[in-house]
Design an enzyme around this catalytic site. Sequence first.
Site, mmCIF file in Angstrom:
data_model
loop_
_atom_site.group_PDB
_atom_site.id
_atom_site.type_symbol
_atom_site.label_atom_id
_atom_site.label_comp_id
_atom_site.label_asym_id
_atom_site.label_seq_id
_atom_site.Cartn_x
_atom_site.Cartn_y
_atom_site.Cartn_z
ATOM 1 N N HIS A 138 5.749 -0.451 -2.831
ATOM 2 C CA HIS A 138 5.285 0.250 -4.038
ATOM 3 C C HIS A 138 5.312 1.767 -3.885
ATOM 4 C CE1 HIS A 138 2.990 -3.671 -5.285
ATOM 5 N NE2 HIS A 138 4.284 -3.743 -5.501
ATOM 6 N N ASN B 222 0.827 -1.209 0.000
ATOM 7 C CA ASN B 222 0.000 0.000 0.000
ATOM 8 C C ASN B 222 0.861 1.259 0.000
ATOM 9 O OD1 ASN B 222 -2.023 -1.829 0.155
ATOM 10 N ND2 ASN B 222 -2.481 -1.502 2.313
ATOM 11 N N ASN C 259 -8.107 -12.795 4.707
ATOM 12 C CA ASN C 259 -8.691 -12.195 3.506
ATOM 13 C C ASN C 259 -10.186 -12.472 3.518
ATOM 14 O OD1 ASN C 259 -9.380 -11.626 0.640
ATOM 15 N ND2 ASN C 259 -7.165 -11.573 0.359
HETATM 16 C C1 BJW Z 1 -10.036 -7.756 2.398
HETATM 17 C C2 BJW Z 1 -10.887 -6.782 2.793
HETATM 18 C C3 BJW Z 1 -11.042 -6.731 4.205
HETATM 19 C C4 BJW Z 1 -10.874 -6.584 0.666
HETATM 20 N N1 BJW Z 1 -10.355 -7.607 4.974
HETATM 21 N N2 BJW Z 1 -9.358 -8.624 3.052
HETATM 22 C C5 BJW Z 1 6.303 -12.610 -13.038
HETATM 23 C C6 BJW Z 1 5.335 -13.183 -13.823
HETATM 24 C C7 BJW Z 1 4.403 -12.397 -14.490
HETATM 25 C C8 BJW Z 1 4.448 -10.999 -14.404
HETATM 26 C C9 BJW Z 1 5.405 -10.447 -13.610
HETATM 27 C C10 BJW Z 1 6.319 -11.231 -12.938
HETATM 28 N N3 BJW Z 1 7.145 -10.402 -12.234
HETATM 29 C C11 BJW Z 1 6.767 -9.134 -12.438
HETATM 30 C C12 BJW Z 1 5.710 -9.136 -13.280
HETATM 31 C C13 BJW Z 1 5.020 -7.938 -13.782
HETATM 32 C C14 BJW Z 1 4.124 -7.272 -12.749
HETATM 33 C C15 BJW Z 1 3.019 -8.229 -12.288
HETATM 34 O O1 BJW Z 1 3.031 -8.763 -11.204
HETATM 35 N N4 BJW Z 1 2.003 -8.398 -13.099
HETATM 36 C C16 BJW Z 1 0.875 -9.260 -12.711
HETATM 37 C C17 BJW Z 1 -0.424 -8.491 -12.906
HETATM 38 C C18 BJW Z 1 0.973 -10.524 -13.461
HETATM 39 N N5 BJW Z 1 4.896 -6.793 -11.617
HETATM 40 C C19 BJW Z 1 5.623 -5.681 -11.696
HETATM 41 O O2 BJW Z 1 5.716 -5.073 -12.740
HETATM 42 C C20 BJW Z 1 6.362 -5.228 -10.458
HETATM 43 N N6 BJW Z 1 7.704 -4.927 -10.803
HETATM 44 C C21 BJW Z 1 8.633 -5.883 -10.903
HETATM 45 O O3 BJW Z 1 8.413 -7.042 -10.582
HETATM 46 O O4 BJW Z 1 9.844 -5.441 -11.413
HETATM 47 C C22 BJW Z 1 10.713 -6.407 -11.985
HETATM 48 C C23 BJW Z 1 10.086 -6.913 -13.282
HETATM 49 C C24 BJW Z 1 9.436 -6.039 -14.137
HETATM 50 C C25 BJW Z 1 8.848 -6.532 -15.321
HETATM 51 C C26 BJW Z 1 8.909 -7.893 -15.636
HETATM 52 C C27 BJW Z 1 9.563 -8.766 -14.751
HETATM 53 C C28 BJW Z 1 10.181 -8.257 -13.569
HETATM 54 C C29 BJW Z 1 5.768 -3.908 -9.955
HETATM 55 C C30 BJW Z 1 4.363 -4.062 -9.491
HETATM 56 C C31 BJW Z 1 3.794 -2.694 -9.162
HETATM 57 C C32 BJW Z 1 2.322 -2.760 -8.772
HETATM 58 N N7 BJW Z 1 1.810 -1.430 -8.689
HETATM 59 C C33 BJW Z 1 0.499 -1.202 -8.136
HETATM 60 C C34 BJW Z 1 0.215 0.328 -8.125
HETATM 61 C C35 BJW Z 1 0.988 0.990 -6.998
HETATM 62 C C36 BJW Z 1 0.747 2.454 -6.920
HETATM 63 C C37 BJW Z 1 -0.643 2.810 -6.511
HETATM 64 O O5 BJW Z 1 -1.169 2.369 -5.471
HETATM 65 O O6 BJW Z 1 -1.263 3.571 -7.251
HETATM 66 O O7 BJW Z 1 0.412 -1.724 -6.815
HETATM 67 S S1 BJW Z 1 -0.798 -2.118 -9.015
HETATM 68 C C38 BJW Z 1 -1.715 -2.534 -7.579
HETATM 69 O O8 BJW Z 1 -1.674 -3.953 -7.316
HETATM 70 C C39 BJW Z 1 -0.971 -1.854 -6.406
HETATM 71 C C40 BJW Z 1 -1.107 -2.880 -5.332
HETATM 72 O O9 BJW Z 1 -0.116 -2.676 -4.340
HETATM 73 C C41 BJW Z 1 -0.954 -4.178 -6.099
HETATM 74 C C42 BJW Z 1 -1.510 -5.380 -5.386
HETATM 75 O O10 BJW Z 1 -2.888 -5.258 -5.166
HETATM 76 P P1 BJW Z 1 -3.516 -5.746 -3.799
HETATM 77 O O11 BJW Z 1 -2.980 -4.926 -2.696
HETATM 78 O O12 BJW Z 1 -3.369 -7.201 -3.668
HETATM 79 O O13 BJW Z 1 -5.045 -5.293 -3.974
HETATM 80 P P2 BJW Z 1 -6.260 -6.055 -4.710
HETATM 81 O O14 BJW Z 1 -7.306 -5.067 -4.966
HETATM 82 O O15 BJW Z 1 -5.794 -6.845 -5.862
HETATM 83 O O16 BJW Z 1 -6.750 -7.115 -3.605
HETATM 84 C C43 BJW Z 1 -7.369 -6.722 -2.402
HETATM 85 C C44 BJW Z 1 -7.611 -7.960 -1.580
HETATM 86 O O17 BJW Z 1 -8.108 -7.574 -0.308
HETATM 87 C C45 BJW Z 1 -8.640 -8.918 -2.179
HETATM 88 O O18 BJW Z 1 -8.115 -10.245 -2.144
HETATM 89 C C46 BJW Z 1 -9.855 -8.797 -1.257
HETATM 90 O O19 BJW Z 1 -10.569 -10.018 -1.103
HETATM 91 C C47 BJW Z 1 -9.195 -8.401 0.039
HETATM 92 N N8 BJW Z 1 -10.030 -7.608 0.948
HETATM 93 N N9 BJW Z 1 -11.402 -6.071 1.780
HETATM 94 C C48 BJW Z 1 -9.532 -8.524 4.380
HETATM 95 N N10 BJW Z 1 -11.854 -5.849 4.804
#
Ligand code: BJW
Length: 244
Positions: A124, A107, A217
């Site tokens: 992030h 976050n 979760n």
């Molecule tokens: C509750 C609840 C309650 C609700 N109680 N629970 C390997 C394979 C394939 C792809 C890649 C790989 N390695 C890297 C990649 C590319 C990419 C990636 O992962 N892509 C995937 C989509 C496949 N990753 C990257 O590019 C990362 N960089 C990197 O790895 O660099 C090296 C590299 C680059 C390129 C290629 C290879 C290597 C960087 C990732 C950056 C993510 N950025 C964001 C935006 C941040 C800025 C901002 O906030 O504006 O980060 S995107 C967004 O997703 C944000 C979040 O931190 C992130 C994760 O989301 P999160 O937190 O999990 O939220 P949600 O909404 O998805 O889930 C919420 C959950 O809460 C749900 O499960 C609900 O059920 C639950 N919930 N209420 C408990 N009350």
Amino acid sequence: MIAESLIAKMETVKALLSGARHVAVLTGAGVSAESGIPTFRGADGMWRGELAEDLARPETFARNPELVWEFYNWRRSLVAQCQPNPAHHALAALEQRVPEMEIVTQNVDGLHQQAGSEHVIEMHGSLWRLQCTRCTHFEETRAELPPLPECSRCGNLLRPGVVWFGEQLPRGVLSVALESIASADILLVVGTSSLVQPAASFVHVANRSGAVCVEINLEATPNTGFMDFALHGKAGEILPALVD
Ligand code: BJW
Ligand code: ZN
């Protein structure tokens, strides 16, 4: 209301936590949902018809910086009015009780620090950080920003100091996060969909080092099968009960 089947599992996790030497916590947007901050992939993860995860991309910023800045300025003003919820407070209280603990958060809202957690690793970046798109200047501010803020050193466009898809994590952050996860005896994974790398792989690091892995979760995730305990419910209800 916490279901009875969940209560038994929670008692076991509570006992494990009370004997833990080193706890690592990985958090995602779900931990802040009860503070009123929309998650990325939930039903509220849209802004003006755009998916939040589509706005959090360097290509979108390059094509339309006004739109992306408008989204981030909206989030900055929303988060500025939000308070940490019982989940953030429970984690801050837990840190006071165990010998060693770090929160590795995806976050960018700063609510863990606001709740009093001291060892927070921001994977992030932060909504409050701005960085120049040209020079090395960066700054931290919570002030209201113009639609297209400019660098005070070189006059070029500033961007939000967050990590977008395809971008590297800030220098040193991944190694500090991995060190925390690999040396913990319990890993709590709270409120993340476990879809985004590299955070989604941290459970495998913890599995290899023999840590007890606990998911908190609302629902199952692709990583639920790698957990020792899956506690499904609201983080703001489950965490305070575990730390009580
Ligand atoms: C509750 C609840 C309650 C609700 N109680 N629970 C390997 C394979 C394939 C792809 C890649 C790989 N390695 C890297 C990649 C590319 C990419 C990636 O992962 N892509 C995937 C989509 C496949 N990753 C990257 O590019 C990362 N960089 C990197 O790895 O660099 C090296 C590299 C680059 C390129 C290629 C290879 C290597 C960087 C990732 C950056 C993510 N950025 C964001 C935006 C941040 C800025 C901002 O906030 O504006 O980060 S995107 C967004 O997703 C944000 C979040 O931190 C992130 C994760 O989301 P999160 O937190 O999990 O939220 P949600 O909404 O998805 O889930 C919420 C959950 O809460 C749900 O499960 C609900 O059920 C639950 N919930 N209420 C408990 N009350
Ligand atoms: Zn500059």
